[in-house]
Design a protein around this motif. Structure first.
Motif, PDB file in Angstrom:
ATOM      1  N   ALA A 279       0.824  -1.208   0.000  1.00 52.15           N
ATOM      2  CA  ALA A 279       0.000   0.000   0.000  1.00 52.15           C
ATOM      3  C   ALA A 279       0.860   1.261   0.000  1.00 52.15           C
ATOM      4  O   ALA A 279       1.986   1.275   0.508  1.00 52.15           O
ATOM      5  CB  ALA A 279      -0.918   0.007   1.220  1.00 52.15           C
ATOM      6  N   ALA A 284      -2.780   5.808   2.706  1.00 47.97           N
ATOM      7  CA  ALA A 284      -3.537   4.965   3.628  1.00 47.97           C
ATOM      8  C   ALA A 284      -3.748   5.666   4.966  1.00 47.97           C
ATOM      9  O   ALA A 284      -4.844   5.629   5.543  1.00 47.97           O
ATOM     10  CB  ALA A 284      -2.823   3.634   3.836  1.00 47.97           C
ATOM     11  N   PHE A 432      -6.293  -0.956   0.641  1.00 50.99           N
ATOM     12  CA  PHE A 432      -5.183  -0.172   0.116  1.00 50.99           C
ATOM     13  C   PHE A 432      -4.144  -1.120  -0.484  1.00 50.99           C
ATOM     14  O   PHE A 432      -3.567  -1.951   0.228  1.00 50.99           O
ATOM     15  CB  PHE A 432      -4.567   0.694   1.221  1.00 50.99           C
ATOM     16  N   ASN A 454      -8.193   2.141  -2.187  1.00 55.96           N
ATOM     17  CA  ASN A 454      -7.275   3.258  -1.961  1.00 55.96           C
ATOM     18  C   ASN A 454      -7.991   4.546  -1.559  1.00 55.96           C
ATOM     19  O   ASN A 454      -7.631   5.643  -1.993  1.00 55.96           O
ATOM     20  CB  ASN A 454      -6.375   3.487  -3.187  1.00 55.96           C
TER      21      ASN A 454
END
Length: 512
Positions: A279, A284, A432, A454
Motif C-alpha cells: 500500500a 492509507a 489499500f 485506496n
C-alpha cells in the motif's frame, strides 16, 4: 420577556424563553404545533451542555395527526407530473442554499460537529434535492413484449403513498434528505421523526421550507421518543413504506413490526479497512484517519476496524498516531477545530466500554484513550489509536461510533479476508494496495455493500448505491440516486387489450 419567531407566512414556529433558550414546535399539515399532551423535553448543546430549549414530546396521537395530514395530500403529490415534482425539489434546494449559514450554525449547536463540517452537510442536503429532481425526470420504465398480438404491456412507477422516515443524530440534515428528497420526487407524502437529540435542526429545516410551494401536509415533522412516535409510524396502517437509518437492533425491530410494508433500512457498519503490504502508506494514513476521525467518528461507514499487514504495521501505527495527535479537539464553532464533542452520553459511554474491554484483553493505547480534560462537557473524547487489537475484543464486533482507530495485525491475504468477513456487519470497507490483481481479489471477496480501493471506507458519492451486504445486519435496500427512487416507489404493470375495445375503425366501416 418572551419574543416570538415568525415564519414568512406569519405562523409561530418557536418562542424565546426568559433564560435565553427557545420553545420549539413540530410541524403537522404545514402548521407549527405543540404536542397534544402539552409535555416537552429539554434539548442541549452537546458542546456547552447548555439548554437550547424545550421540544414537544410527541405522542402516538400526534403521529396519527401527522399521518392523517399526509394522507390528505398524498393524491395531490401522486398526480403531479414528474417535472412538477422536480421543480418543487429544486425550489427546496434553493431555499436550503439561501439559508446555508443559518442552517450550518444551528446544525453545529444541535449536533456538535465543527462548523466547517456542518456547512458541507448543508450543501449535501441541498444536493440530495437537486439529484432527486433530475433523477425523477429520467425515471424511465419498460414496454414489455406480449404473447398476445392484440395487447400492449407497459409499466409505470407509482408512489407507495405515505412514507414514514425515522432518522439518527449523526448527520441530521443529510440522512433525512436521503429519504425525503427522493420520497417527494417519487410522489409520496411524508411523516418524519428525527432523533430526539437533534430535532432542533429538523425544525429549522421545516422553517426554511415554510415559504415554498411545498403543499401543506406533504412533509410533517413529529418530535419525541422513537419507541413512541417512531413506532407509531411503523405499526400504523396509515403509512405505506418506512425508511430508517440507525442501529441494527432498532432496524430489526422495525422490520419485524412493519409486517408486509416495504422497508428501506440503512443500519450499522464497522469497516473494515485493509492495508496490504504494497500500500501507499501516506495515502492509507490520510484516508484512514479521515474515516476514523471526521464527524468525531460518528459515521456508520467509519474506519473503525483497521487490518494492517505485519510488514507495514509499525510504520502505519507510528504515522496514524502522529496524525491523531495533530488534530485539534475543541469548540466546534472555532475555525481551527477538527473534532467537536460526541453528540450524547450514550456514545461516550460506549467508547469508554470498548477501550476498557480492549485494554483489559491486551490492547495498547498508542495515543488518546479517554475523555478530554478541561472541556465544557465530558463528551469531548481524545482521538484514540489502539494497537494489538484482537478479534475477540468488543471493538472488533461492534461499531464504537467515536474517534477511534483500532488496529489488528494480519500476516496473509486470506487471513485478512477471513477477519474482515467474520462479523455480522457489512456496510462499507476499503482496501489499500498498488496491485491491480489484489484489488480485484479483495473487491470480489470482502462482504460489504461498498468496497473502496485506496480511499476511506467512508467515501461515498450520493448518487451511487449505498447499503448492506446480504446475510449481514447492515440493512436492506439501497439509498442513493435512482436507487432511492426505486425503493420509494412501486412498479405498476398495465396490459391493454386494444382488439377488444370498441373499434372506431369498425364503426367507420358500418357507416359506409
Amino acid at each position: 420577556m418572551v419574543t416570538r419567531t415568525m415564519t414568512d407566512e406569519g405562523s409561530v414556529s418557536s418562542t424565546d424563553l426568559e433564560d435565553g433558550s427557545m420553545s420549539f414546535m413540530m410541524y403537522i399539515a404545514g402548521e407549527p404545533t405543540v404536542s397534544e399532551s402539552g409535555e416537552t423535553y429539554t434539548v442541549t448543546n452537546p458542546a456547552t451542555g447548555k439548554a437550547l430549549g424545550e421540544m414537544p414530546a410527541g405522542t402516538r396521537t400526534d403521529a396519527q395527526r401527522a399521518i392523517d395530514a399526509a394522507r390528505e395530500v398524498k393524491e395531490d403529490l401522486e398526480f403531479m407530473t414528474a417535472f412538477e415534482r422536480a421543480e418543487l425539489c429544486h425550489e427546496l434546494a434553493d431555499t436550503i442554499e439561501s439559508s446555508r449559514d443559518s442552517l450550518a450554525e444551528w446544525l453545529t449547536r444541535d449536533q456538535g460537529k465543527p462548523l466547517t463540517e456542518a456547512k458541507v452537510e448543508v450543501d449535501l442536503c441541498a444536493k440530495e434535492f437537486r439529484n432527486a429532481a433530475e433523477d425523477v425526470k429520467r425515471d424511465e420504465t419498460d414496454v414489455i413484449p406480449s404473447e398476445d398480438s392484440g395487447k400492449h404491456i407497459y409499466t409505470i412507477r407509482k408512489p407507495h403513498g405515505v412514507l414514514g422516515v425515522i432518522t439518527p443524530w449523526n448527520f441530521p440534515l443529510n440522512i433525512p434528505a436521503e429519504y425525503i428528497a427522493p420520497g417527494l420526487a417519487a410522489g409520496n407524502s411524508i411523516v418524519w421523526v428525527p432523533a430526539p437529540t437533534t430535532s432542533v435542526i429538523a425544525i429549522k429545516l421545516l422553517e426554511v421550507f415554510s415559504d415554498t410551494s411545498l403543499p401543506d401536509g406533504a412533509l410533517n415533522l413529529v418530535t419525541g421518543e422513537g419507541p413512541v412516535v417512531g413506532n407509531e409510524l411503523v405499526v400504523n396502517d396509515g403509512t405505506d413504506v418506512i425508511g430508517f437509518t440507525g442501529s441494527p437492533e432498532t432496524g430489526e425491530a422495525i422490520a419485524r413490526d412493519a409486517g408486509t410494508k416495504p422497508t428501506l433500512l440503512e443500519l450499522g457498519g464497522n469497516g473494515p479497512v485493509i492495508i496490504l503490504d504494497d500500500a501507499n502508506l501516506d495515502a492509507a494514513v490520510e484516508c484512514t484517519s479521515s474515516g476514523c476521525f471526521n464527524n468525531t467518528g460518528q459515521i456508520c461507514s467509519a474506519s473503525e476496524r483497521i487490518l494492517v499487514h505485519e510488514d507495514v504495521h509499525d510504520e502505519f501505527v507510528d504515522h496514524i498516531a502522529d496524525h491523531a495527535q495533530q488534530l485539534t479537539l475543541g469548540d466546534p464553532t472555532a475555525e481551527e477545530t477538527d473534532l467537536g464533542p460526541l453528540n450524547n452520553d450514550g456514545v461516550a459511554d460506549k467508547m469508554d466500554h470498548h477501550i476498557e474491554d480492549a485494554t483489559e484483553q491486551g490492547a495498547t493505547v498508542v495515543t488518546g484513550g479517554g475523555r478530554a480534560d478541561n472541556m465544557p462537557t465530558d463528551r469531548y473524547y481524545q482521538p484514540t489509536v489502539l494497537d494489538d487489537v484482537t478479534t475477540e475484543m468488543t471493538v472488533n464486533w461492534e461499531e464504537s461510533f467515536g474517534p477511534i482507530a483500532p488496529i489488528i495485525t494480519f500476516s496473509s491475504y486470506d487471513e485478512a479476508i477471513a477477519i474482515a468477513n467474520e462479523i455480522d456487519l457489512g456496510l462499507t470497507s476499503s482496501v489499500f494496495t498498488s496491485n491491480i490483481e489484489l484489488m480485484y481479489y479483495f473487491a470480489e471477496r470482502v462482504e460489504t455493500g461498498i468496497v473502496n480501493i485506496n480511499d476511506s471506507s467512508a467515501y461515498w458519492e450520493i448518487h451511487t448505491p449505498f447499503g448492506g451486504y446480504s446475510g449481514k445486519n447492515s440493512g436492506n435496500g439501497r439509498i442513493g440516486g435512482k436507487y432511492s427512487l426505486e425503493q420509494l416507489s412501486q412498479v405498476k404493470t398495465i396490459a391493454v387489450d386494444y382488439e377488444n375495445a370498441a373499434s372506431p375503425l369498425n364503426r367507420e366501416n358500418e357507416r359506409e
